[in-house]
Design a protein around this motif. Sequence first.
Motif, PDB file in Angstrom:
ATOM      1  N   ARG A   8      -4.160   2.808 -10.566  1.00 37.83           N
ATOM      2  CA  ARG A   8      -5.544   2.341 -10.836  1.00 37.83           C
ATOM      3  C   ARG A   8      -5.826   1.193 -11.720  1.00 37.83           C
ATOM      4  N   LEU A  30      -3.315   6.155  -1.329  1.00 38.42           N
ATOM      5  CA  LEU A  30      -3.868   7.196  -0.708  1.00 38.42           C
ATOM      6  C   LEU A  30      -2.910   8.417  -0.511  1.00 38.42           C
ATOM      7  N   TYR A  60      -4.851  -0.807  -8.167  1.00 35.95           N
ATOM      8  CA  TYR A  60      -4.995  -0.336  -7.058  1.00 35.95           C
ATOM      9  C   TYR A  60      -6.204   0.544  -6.978  1.00 35.95           C
ATOM     10  N   ALA A  61      -6.744   0.579  -5.454  1.00 32.61           N
ATOM     11  CA  ALA A  61      -7.569   1.758  -5.246  1.00 32.61           C
ATOM     12  C   ALA A  61      -7.009   2.914  -5.114  1.00 32.61           C
ATOM     13  N   THR A  62      -7.465   3.976  -5.311  1.00 34.11           N
ATOM     14  CA  THR A  62      -6.782   5.323  -5.284  1.00 34.11           C
ATOM     15  C   THR A  62      -7.842   6.326  -5.017  1.00 34.11           C
ATOM     16  N   PHE A 109      -3.628   0.058  -2.093  1.00 37.31           N
ATOM     17  CA  PHE A 109      -4.268   1.190  -2.291  1.00 37.31           C
ATOM     18  C   PHE A 109      -3.055   2.230  -2.570  1.00 37.31           C
ATOM     19  N   GLN A 137     -10.611  -0.410   3.016  1.00 38.30           N
ATOM     20  CA  GLN A 137     -10.215  -1.192   2.036  1.00 38.30           C
ATOM     21  C   GLN A 137     -10.265  -2.726   2.218  1.00 38.30           C
ATOM     22  N   ASN A 193       0.976  -1.180  -0.050  1.00 39.64           N
ATOM     23  CA  ASN A 193       0.135   0.053  -0.107  1.00 39.64           C
ATOM     24  C   ASN A 193       0.651   1.219  -0.169  1.00 39.64           C
ATOM     25  N   ARG A 207      -6.797  -6.134  -2.092  1.00 38.58           N
ATOM     26  CA  ARG A 207      -6.639  -4.934  -3.047  1.00 38.58           C
ATOM     27  C   ARG A 207      -5.648  -3.742  -2.557  1.00 38.58           C
TER      28      ARG A 207
END
Length: 440
Positions: free
Chosen positions: A105, A193, A109-111, A191, A185, A5, A189
């Motif tokens: 993304r 931040l 990745y979660a963004t 992320f 989250q 992350n 997955r």
Amino acid sequence: MPRPNLIFILADDIGYADLGCCGARDAQNRPADVSPRLDRMAAEGLRFTRGYANSAVCSPTRFALITGRWQYRLRGAAEEPLASAHGDKVLGLPPAHPTLPSLLRDAGYATALVGKWHLGYPPHFGPRMSGYESFYGFHAGGADYFAHCDPRGRPDFWENETAIEEDGYLTDLLSRRAVRFIEQQSADRPFLLSLHYSAPHWPWLTRDDRAESQRIGGFGKHTDGGSLETYQRMIHHMDEGIGWVLDALERQGLADDTLVVFTSDNGGERFSNNWPFVGQKMDLLEGGIRVPLVARWPARIAPGGVTDTPNLTMDWTASFLDAAGVAADPDHPLDGRSLLPLFDDPQWNPARDLCWRMKHREQRALVRGRWKYLQVEGIEYLFDVVADPRERANLRDREPGRLAELRSAWQAWDAGLPPVPPEAKVSLVFSRQDLPQASY
């Protein structure tokens, strides 16, 4: 090793020595206990003594960070800082340009961006048009901490594309939203931040200064307010919030596999401590571009490290992509360089040039190792910033060959980039009439 992350925490206008781990002092010149969580983060990770911002003013640095490229490649970054109006179709980050969040993304990745954007206004520009799946924050270069309005007094607080109203101190609201993002989250997955605070940018307001916010009408330049104590409490509030974020990582079992970086977009201004440097925001002296920088990643970075390797903000774009195993867009190669080798060897220090140019006072600078070439309003300087970090001894006459070499290197670098358009504006966001001027 799983893909880490990634959290990039960006303060606004914080000075090099505003953190305890970098030498913060109070009004009585005693060590200031202003940033205990960031100091602990430095002790648990790696502190950089020569972290440089890509610019001495905010939005150009943000262009470099999000693209991983010299900000001068984009028209919007020629404004110092970006002062585009609502509806401006030119001054902003083109949505088609690959970015750190869009590349991550697309790699799964979660963004999220929590906080300051300052890369152009909707409807033509915006965080969710440039790779962030969620946005909670403001678009302008600054925001009142209680009224949540821009410098012109217009409401500027958003969740995605929806204007919102929330009561509370802005620094705390951003910190709590960052915690909520982490808690939401999924374990499968990774992320990104981006936590981009407004603190400690003016107006200088602590949690207890709602009445002062009302006195100044919700924003304004606030040149008649503030104090060192207020400024340091603002940093302490941000430090507390960063502690909430780090604690959330621990609770979620994510701390070991999360790379967290903290730095500033440029050097400090009115109440900042830039010691031992001279200059401040808007200057290419060390005080305007050398910033506090700390990285923590327990799975990869040994605690207690310190490195003197010079680096730029955009190197973190390359570092994050490298850590995630994501390639840059081939049509937009990175100008930044991955710093991951420093995590294994803090003495790693490859030869390279770091360069700057600013329309404000026609400044230009190049750092090569311990040497710095500087030109301000046509006057040239050569400094050994290791032996002389205050840039007091101009060595240009003692080292004419080195001066010529670095000048030529800067000129070659500059020739490879688009020129600064003559219509580009320098919009000082604070008055310097009552500030001590740096002597060159």
